[in-house]
Design a protein around this motif. Structure first.
Motif, PDB file in Angstrom:
ATOM      1  N   GLN A 110      73.141  15.609 -17.285  1.00 26.49           N
ATOM      2  CA  GLN A 110      72.843  14.492 -18.346  1.00 26.49           C
ATOM      3  C   GLN A 110      74.112  13.220 -17.722  1.00 26.49           C
ATOM      4  O   GLN A 110      73.473  12.049 -17.523  1.00 26.49           O
ATOM      5  CB  GLN A 110      73.329  14.699 -19.720  1.00 26.49           C
ATOM      6  CG  GLN A 110      71.969  15.444 -20.303  1.00 26.49           C
ATOM      7  CD  GLN A 110      72.550  16.146 -21.586  1.00 26.49           C
ATOM      8  OE1 GLN A 110      73.536  16.597 -21.795  1.00 26.49           O
ATOM      9  NE2 GLN A 110      71.713  15.528 -22.774  1.00 26.49           N
ATOM     10  N   PHE A 146      83.344  12.233 -21.160  1.00 23.06           N
ATOM     11  CA  PHE A 146      82.306  12.992 -21.355  1.00 23.06           C
ATOM     12  C   PHE A 146      82.720  14.411 -21.883  1.00 23.06           C
ATOM     13  O   PHE A 146      83.530  15.126 -21.005  1.00 23.06           O
ATOM     14  CB  PHE A 146      81.300  13.115 -20.247  1.00 23.06           C
ATOM     15  CG  PHE A 146      80.695  11.843 -19.831  1.00 23.06           C
ATOM     16  CD1 PHE A 146      79.713  11.324 -20.597  1.00 23.06           C
ATOM     17  CD2 PHE A 146      81.285  10.936 -18.901  1.00 23.06           C
ATOM     18  CE1 PHE A 146      79.050  10.001 -20.078  1.00 23.06           C
ATOM     19  CE2 PHE A 146      80.746  10.201 -18.539  1.00 23.06           C
ATOM     20  CZ  PHE A 146      79.679   9.156 -19.292  1.00 23.06           C
ATOM     21  N   LYS A 180      77.351   9.883 -25.110  1.00 24.59           N
ATOM     22  CA  LYS A 180      76.051  10.666 -24.808  1.00 24.59           C
ATOM     23  C   LYS A 180      74.608   9.937 -24.500  1.00 24.59           C
ATOM     24  O   LYS A 180      73.980  10.495 -23.989  1.00 24.59           O
ATOM     25  CB  LYS A 180      75.567  11.490 -26.072  1.00 24.59           C
ATOM     26  CG  LYS A 180      76.763  12.579 -26.269  1.00 24.59           C
ATOM     27  CD  LYS A 180      76.277  13.241 -27.514  1.00 24.59           C
ATOM     28  CE  LYS A 180      75.782  12.878 -28.945  1.00 24.59           C
ATOM     29  NZ  LYS A 180      75.339  13.667 -30.030  1.00 24.59           N
ATOM     30  N   THR A 181      74.666   8.538 -24.856  1.00 25.23           N
ATOM     31  CA  THR A 181      73.514   7.661 -24.618  1.00 25.23           C
ATOM     32  C   THR A 181      73.751   6.493 -23.317  1.00 25.23           C
ATOM     33  O   THR A 181      74.968   6.015 -23.475  1.00 25.23           O
ATOM     34  CB  THR A 181      73.078   7.056 -25.832  1.00 25.23           C
ATOM     35  OG1 THR A 181      73.945   6.117 -26.348  1.00 25.23           O
ATOM     36  CG2 THR A 181      72.791   8.209 -26.857  1.00 25.23           C
ATOM     37  N   ARG A 215      79.382  16.431 -29.442  1.00 24.54           N
ATOM     38  CA  ARG A 215      79.343  15.544 -28.354  1.00 24.54           C
ATOM     39  C   ARG A 215      78.942  16.124 -27.124  1.00 24.54           C
ATOM     40  O   ARG A 215      79.144  15.323 -26.034  1.00 24.54           O
ATOM     41  CB  ARG A 215      80.663  14.565 -28.455  1.00 24.54           C
ATOM     42  CG  ARG A 215      80.897  14.015 -29.842  1.00 24.54           C
ATOM     43  CD  ARG A 215      82.334  13.306 -29.889  1.00 24.54           C
ATOM     44  NE  ARG A 215      82.667  12.419 -30.913  1.00 24.54           N
ATOM     45  CZ  ARG A 215      83.657  13.146 -31.732  1.00 24.54           C
ATOM     46  NH1 ARG A 215      84.063  14.295 -31.463  1.00 24.54           N
ATOM     47  NH2 ARG A 215      83.859  12.624 -33.073  1.00 24.54           N
ATOM     48  N   GLN A 216      78.847  17.296 -27.002  1.00 23.02           N
ATOM     49  CA  GLN A 216      78.723  18.083 -25.731  1.00 23.02           C
ATOM     50  C   GLN A 216      77.550  17.541 -24.791  1.00 23.02           C
ATOM     51  O   GLN A 216      76.487  17.132 -25.509  1.00 23.02           O
ATOM     52  CB  GLN A 216      78.701  19.344 -26.018  1.00 23.02           C
ATOM     53  CG  GLN A 216      78.620  20.294 -24.507  1.00 23.02           C
ATOM     54  CD  GLN A 216      78.793  21.680 -24.752  1.00 23.02           C
ATOM     55  OE1 GLN A 216      78.391  22.245 -26.038  1.00 23.02           O
ATOM     56  NE2 GLN A 216      79.005  22.491 -23.827  1.00 23.02           N
ATOM     57  N   VAL A 217      77.737  17.448 -23.564  1.00 18.34           N
ATOM     58  CA  VAL A 217      76.571  17.123 -22.557  1.00 18.34           C
ATOM     59  C   VAL A 217      76.931  17.882 -21.352  1.00 18.34           C
ATOM     60  O   VAL A 217      77.688  18.781 -21.214  1.00 18.34           O
ATOM     61  CB  VAL A 217      77.038  15.427 -22.033  1.00 18.34           C
ATOM     62  CG1 VAL A 217      76.733  14.364 -23.302  1.00 18.34           C
ATOM     63  CG2 VAL A 217      78.242  15.353 -21.640  1.00 18.34           C
TER      64      VAL A 217
END
Length: 199
Positions: free
Chosen positions: A41, A28, A10-11, A35-37
């Motif tokens: 993003q 992802f 996520k980062t 942990r959803q993006v």
């Protein structure tokens, strides 16, 4: 040679750590999860990603249309599908996830790759639970298609590779501390894989 997928990223720092440590695949999560993006993003997070790194989108029982929209929007290279699905073909290669108690029903002809994971718990995957490897009849496993997950950590991934000889080992919670990616654990996991391969 077994490759590495670090999932649930996520980062920018976690992605950089995964790439630097030697992961070939970065995952992802688009399904409901801590942990959803979003596709937007992912597009932003991966705009400077090296070409050889493959972006994998993780879905649970999605529709074809939703997956194809996210492939286009996020720029995915592969799609990992958990849960019941009728999807057998997309514009990107599919990694079809099966839990260990479904291993006998895995039909290898339909999909390019298969992920063997622990049975679902709170989430369909990424629960940090191992399964009893000895319950799997390895005579039925096509190793060149096999991705392995389920409670992998730096401490047990070497043994898992020696036992299954998978194409890819896939980790998420095993490189986290308090639910967030731990950059040191990412490095330790990748180092453990590389040590096993060298030996």
């Amino acid at each position: 040679m077994t490759q590495i997928k670090i999932c649930g990223l996520k980062t920018p720092a976690a992605i950089e750590a995964a790439v630097t440590a030697g992961a070939t695949y970065i995952g992802f999560v688009f399904a409901e999860s801590p942990r959803q993006v979003t596709p937007q993003q992912v597009r932003k997070l991966t705009q400077n990603l090296p070409e050889e790194i493959q972006k994998v989108g993780v879905f649970v029982s999605p529709t074809n249309e939703v997956v194809e929209d996210i492939i286009a929007e996020a720029g995915l290279d592969m799609v990992q599908i958990h849960g019941p699905t009728n999807i057998t073909k997309l514009s990107r290669p599919i990694i079809r996830a099966f839990s260990s108690n479904e291993a006998e029903t895995m039909t290898y002809g339909q999909y390019p790759f298969y992920l063997l994971d622990a049975p679902p718990a709170k989430l369909m995957g990424g629960n940090g639970r191992t399964f009893d490897w000895q319950l799997i009849d390895q005579r039925n496993l096509l190793k060149e298609k096999l991705w392995l997950a389920g409670g992998l950590t730096a401490e047990n991934v070497g043994e898992a590779i020696q036992y299954f000889h998978p194409r890819v080992v896939d980790v998420s919670s095993g490189v986290e501390t308090a639910g967030e990616k731990d950059l040191a654990k990412i490095q330790q996991f990748c180092d453990a894989v590389k040590r096993t391969i060298r030996n």
